[in-house]
Design a protein around this motif. Structure first.
Motif, mmCIF file in Angstrom:
data_model
loop_
_atom_site.group_PDB
_atom_site.id
_atom_site.type_symbol
_atom_site.label_atom_id
_atom_site.label_comp_id
_atom_site.label_asym_id
_atom_site.label_seq_id
_atom_site.Cartn_x
_atom_site.Cartn_y
_atom_site.Cartn_z
ATOM 1 N N ARG A 175 -30.026 -15.940 -6.746
ATOM 2 C CA ARG A 175 -29.089 -17.024 -7.072
ATOM 3 C C ARG A 175 -27.700 -16.754 -6.531
ATOM 4 O O ARG A 175 -27.007 -17.648 -6.056
ATOM 5 C CB ARG A 175 -29.034 -17.196 -8.596
ATOM 6 C CG ARG A 175 -28.305 -18.419 -9.070
ATOM 7 C CD ARG A 175 -28.504 -18.608 -10.560
ATOM 8 N NE ARG A 175 -27.695 -17.726 -11.345
ATOM 9 C CZ ARG A 175 -26.452 -18.005 -11.755
ATOM 10 N NH1 ARG A 175 -25.874 -19.127 -11.441
ATOM 11 N NH2 ARG A 175 -25.793 -17.138 -12.480
ATOM 12 N N LYS A 176 -27.289 -15.491 -6.567
ATOM 13 C CA LYS A 176 -25.951 -15.111 -6.096
ATOM 14 C C LYS A 176 -25.929 -14.721 -4.619
ATOM 15 O O LYS A 176 -24.882 -14.374 -4.089
ATOM 16 C CB LYS A 176 -25.402 -13.957 -6.936
ATOM 17 C CG LYS A 176 -25.069 -14.374 -8.354
ATOM 18 C CD LYS A 176 -24.464 -13.214 -9.108
ATOM 19 C CE LYS A 176 -23.995 -13.640 -10.481
ATOM 20 N NZ LYS A 176 -23.403 -12.503 -11.211
ATOM 21 N N LEU A 210 -34.013 -12.804 -9.985
ATOM 22 C CA LEU A 210 -33.569 -14.191 -9.892
ATOM 23 C C LEU A 210 -32.064 -14.273 -9.703
ATOM 24 O O LEU A 210 -31.567 -15.034 -8.871
ATOM 25 C CB LEU A 210 -33.993 -14.964 -11.144
ATOM 26 C CG LEU A 210 -33.546 -16.418 -11.218
ATOM 27 C CD1 LEU A 210 -34.144 -17.231 -10.083
ATOM 28 C CD2 LEU A 210 -33.926 -17.003 -12.570
ATOM 29 N N GLU A 211 -31.334 -13.465 -10.425
ATOM 30 C CA GLU A 211 -29.875 -13.463 -10.322
ATOM 31 C C GLU A 211 -29.425 -12.986 -8.942
ATOM 32 O O GLU A 211 -28.479 -13.553 -8.369
ATOM 33 C CB GLU A 211 -29.273 -12.573 -11.415
ATOM 34 C CG GLU A 211 -27.800 -12.750 -11.622
ATOM 35 C CD GLU A 211 -27.395 -14.106 -12.180
ATOM 36 O OE1 GLU A 211 -26.177 -14.355 -12.243
ATOM 37 O OE2 GLU A 211 -28.260 -14.931 -12.533
ATOM 38 N N GLU A 230 -35.771 -5.177 -7.638
ATOM 39 C CA GLU A 230 -35.984 -5.650 -9.013
ATOM 40 C C GLU A 230 -37.467 -5.935 -9.263
ATOM 41 O O GLU A 230 -37.982 -5.656 -10.351
ATOM 42 C CB GLU A 230 -35.130 -6.882 -9.306
ATOM 43 C CG GLU A 230 -33.636 -6.635 -9.203
ATOM 44 C CD GLU A 230 -33.108 -5.467 -10.025
ATOM 45 O OE1 GLU A 230 -33.744 -5.066 -11.020
ATOM 46 O OE2 GLU A 230 -32.038 -4.933 -9.663
ATOM 47 N N ARG A 235 -33.796 -8.189 -4.342
ATOM 48 C CA ARG A 235 -34.899 -8.824 -5.066
ATOM 49 C C ARG A 235 -36.137 -7.940 -5.065
ATOM 50 O O ARG A 235 -36.827 -7.817 -6.089
ATOM 51 C CB ARG A 235 -35.212 -10.189 -4.448
ATOM 52 C CG ARG A 235 -34.035 -11.163 -4.527
ATOM 53 C CD ARG A 235 -34.222 -12.363 -3.636
ATOM 54 N NE ARG A 235 -34.377 -11.915 -2.245
ATOM 55 C CZ ARG A 235 -34.647 -12.728 -1.226
ATOM 56 N NH1 ARG A 235 -34.769 -14.027 -1.431
ATOM 57 N NH2 ARG A 235 -34.770 -12.256 -0.003
ATOM 58 N N SER A 270 -35.468 -11.292 -14.275
ATOM 59 C CA SER A 270 -34.207 -12.042 -14.359
ATOM 60 C C SER A 270 -33.180 -11.475 -13.393
ATOM 61 O O SER A 270 -32.404 -12.229 -12.785
ATOM 62 C CB SER A 270 -33.663 -12.008 -15.782
ATOM 63 O OG SER A 270 -34.540 -12.713 -16.643
ATOM 64 N N GLU A 271 -33.163 -10.162 -13.221
ATOM 65 C CA GLU A 271 -32.246 -9.539 -12.268
ATOM 66 C C GLU A 271 -32.603 -9.940 -10.838
ATOM 67 O O GLU A 271 -31.697 -10.163 -10.013
ATOM 68 C CB GLU A 271 -32.246 -8.021 -12.431
ATOM 69 C CG GLU A 271 -31.582 -7.572 -13.724
ATOM 70 C CD GLU A 271 -31.701 -6.076 -13.974
ATOM 71 O OE1 GLU A 271 -32.040 -5.322 -13.036
ATOM 72 O OE2 GLU A 271 -31.438 -5.656 -15.113
ATOM 73 N N SER A 288 -36.468 -8.696 -18.090
ATOM 74 C CA SER A 288 -35.097 -8.481 -17.617
ATOM 75 C C SER A 288 -35.081 -8.123 -16.132
ATOM 76 O O SER A 288 -34.162 -8.529 -15.410
ATOM 77 C CB SER A 288 -34.383 -7.413 -18.448
ATOM 78 O OG SER A 288 -34.828 -6.119 -18.142
#
Length: 135
Positions: free
Chosen positions: A68-69, A64-65, A86, A83, A61-62, A58
């Motif tokens: 991505r955003k 990556l998010e 995380e 990043r 994934s955070e 997770s």
């Protein structure tokens, strides 16, 4: 002697000690916060391995998010890239879990890094060849 300590350079030994110190620090933080204590009974518990690995996922994934955003700064530590924070969360979970399980993570990292330096599938020429690893 095999493994991390065989012919370890001063830099490698420094890395081993640093990783071990960080592992002890984050495990103490988690233990002091009660993550190894049943909140109802106060008894010591063993964490579920699958659950903690999912939590590691997770954190990645955070990261990556955030990428991505286009989130540049972390909401809790705004002086850091979101990043990076995380990634730090993931490393903290890995160090903590490894300490709880008694893993010599520092030696495993050093040994795996040494192995990767010599892998044929990690050499640029082999990666560039037909069927080579692109990433």
């Amino acid at each position: 002697m095999e493994g991390a300590y065989a012919c370890a350079s001063p830099e490698e030994m420094q890395a081993i000690e640093g990783i071990r110190a960080a592992q002890r620090l984050v495990h103490k933080t988690a233990t002091d916060a009660g993550w190894y204590t049943d909140p109802k009974t106060g008894q010591q518990i063993e964490r579920n391995f699958g659950e903690v690995v999912a939590l590691m996922h997770s954190e990645l994934s955070e990261a990556l998010e955030a990428d991505r955003k286009g989130i540049k700064r972390d909401d809790k530590l705004p002086w850091h890239d979101a990043r990076a924070v995380e990634f730090a969360d993931c490393v903290i979970r890995i160090f903590d879990t490894s300490a709880a399980l008694g893993f010599d993570l520092a030696a495993a990292i050093l040994d795996k890094n040494r192995f990767n330096r010599e892998r044929s599938d990690h050499k640029l020429a082999n990666r560039a060849a037909e069927g080579g690893k692109k990433y």
